[in-house]
Design an enzyme around this catalytic site. Structure first.
Site, short mmCIF file in Angstrom:
data_model
loop_
_atom_site.label_atom_id
_atom_site.label_comp_id
_atom_site.label_asym_id
_atom_site.label_seq_id
_atom_site.Cartn_x
_atom_site.Cartn_y
_atom_site.Cartn_z
N GLU A 193 -0.74 19.23 -17.31
CA GLU A 193 -1.36 18.53 -18.44
C GLU A 193 -0.37 18.58 -19.60
O GLU A 193 -0.07 19.65 -20.12
CB GLU A 193 -2.68 19.23 -18.78
CG GLU A 193 -3.46 18.55 -19.87
CD GLU A 193 -3.78 17.09 -19.55
OE1 GLU A 193 -4.15 16.78 -18.41
OE2 GLU A 193 -3.62 16.27 -20.46
N CYS A 234 5.65 13.79 -13.42
CA CYS A 234 4.33 13.45 -13.99
C CYS A 234 4.22 13.96 -15.43
O CYS A 234 4.87 13.43 -16.31
CB CYS A 234 3.23 13.96 -13.08
SG CYS A 234 1.70 13.07 -13.34
N HIS A 292 4.45 12.90 -7.58
CA HIS A 292 4.54 14.34 -7.28
C HIS A 292 5.24 14.62 -5.95
O HIS A 292 4.57 14.90 -4.95
CB HIS A 292 3.13 14.93 -7.20
CG HIS A 292 2.44 15.06 -8.51
ND1 HIS A 292 2.50 16.19 -9.29
CD2 HIS A 292 1.65 14.19 -9.18
CE1 HIS A 292 1.80 16.02 -10.39
NE2 HIS A 292 1.27 14.81 -10.35
N GLU A 304 6.50 17.27 -4.99
CA GLU A 304 6.22 18.65 -4.56
C GLU A 304 4.94 18.72 -3.72
O GLU A 304 4.64 19.76 -3.15
CB GLU A 304 6.14 19.59 -5.78
CG GLU A 304 4.92 19.46 -6.66
CD GLU A 304 4.92 18.23 -7.56
OE1 GLU A 304 5.83 17.37 -7.43
OE2 GLU A 304 4.01 18.12 -8.39
N1 GLN Z 1 -2.44 12.95 -17.01
C1 GLN Z 1 -1.62 14.11 -17.22
C2 GLN Z 1 -1.02 14.13 -18.62
O1 GLN Z 1 -1.15 13.20 -19.33
C3 GLN Z 1 -0.50 14.20 -16.20
C4 GLN Z 1 -1.07 14.40 -14.82
C5 GLN Z 1 -0.16 15.11 -13.89
O2 GLN Z 1 0.84 15.74 -14.26
N2 GLN Z 1 -0.54 15.06 -12.64
O3 GLN Z 1 -0.40 15.06 -18.99
#
Ligand code: GLN
Length: 217
Positions: free
Chosen positions: A66, A97, A190, A192
């Site tokens: 996040e 991400c 991702h 990983e």
């Molecule tokens: N939606 C998340 C964000 O804004 C990212 C999601 C993720 O890393 N899988 O930080």
């Protein structure tokens, strides 16, 4: 089981990377999965929570999670400046991400505050709440031709690339989801979470070619 992992080690050529040290930012998110893949391909990997743990690394992965939480924890642990310095020295840094959001120099919201290391604009949660997650096989430029199964989870997308940024993979509608700028790599998906080690191998190669040790040769 052991046969499988040995053959992965051998075919992936892990031993040639043995001297490298890759760190994975471990303040939040799925750092354990990155570490497991790196070790599976024979690369030394360690968790990074404190600035001094960046010393001596050849590369750093900022994992998914996040980004608003990552952003806060990076400030609390005084990690922003040393990560920026590491990138500025030419050592390899890869964001997946939420990690990609953190590398950007422009995002569509006020929060999080990104590190601003890559000349990209990024939109968070670009695929809407109802389609939070999906998988999409995509060709990734520098990898072998077989499409890579990209796993997107509440994923961001790149909405602007600067002149020094290479697009390595895009969705069918043209929006980039894997980009590289010199020693910096960002993927909206991702790697990983798959058993396909090719993106990790690619990053390790990037770390190797930018490693302080290799520039002495
Ligand atoms: N939606 C998340 C964000 O804004 C990212 C999601 C993720 O890393 N899988 O930080």
């Amino acid at each position: 089981m052991s046969c499988v992992s040995e053959s992965i080690l051998n075919t992936d050529g892990g031993s040639q990377h043995k001297a490298l040290n890759i760190g994975v930012l471990a303040v939040q998110g799925d750092f354990a999965e990155h570490i497991a893949i790196l070790r599976r391909i024979g690369v030394a990997a360690r968790e990074v929570r404190l600035p001094e743990q960046l010393d001596g690394l050849d590369g750093l992965i900022i994992p998914g999670g996040e980004s608003t939480t990552l952003s806060r924890l990076m400030s609390i642990y005084s990690l922003r400046e040393p990560i920026a310095r590491m990138a500025g020295e030419g050592r390899a840094v890869w964001g997946t991400c939420a990690g990609m959001i953190m590398l950007a120099n422009e995002i569509t919201e006020q929060d999080p505050v990104p590190l601003g290391l890559m000349d990209i604009g990024v939109q968070r949660n670009a695929f809407g709440r109802q389609v939070d997650s999906f998988e999409q096989p995509l060709p990734i430029g520098p990898l072998s031709a077989e499409p890579y199964n990209c796993i997107f989870i509440r994923a961001p997308v790149v909405i602007r690339v600067g002149p020094l940024v290479d697009v390595l993979a895009s969705l069918d509608d043209g929006r980039p989801v894997a980009v590289k700028q010199g020693n910096l790599l960002a993927t909206a998906f991702h790697p990983e979470l798959t058993r396909d080690t090719r993106v990790h191998q690619y990053f390790v190669g990037l770390a190797e070619s930018n490693s302080p040790a290799s520039s002495l040769q």
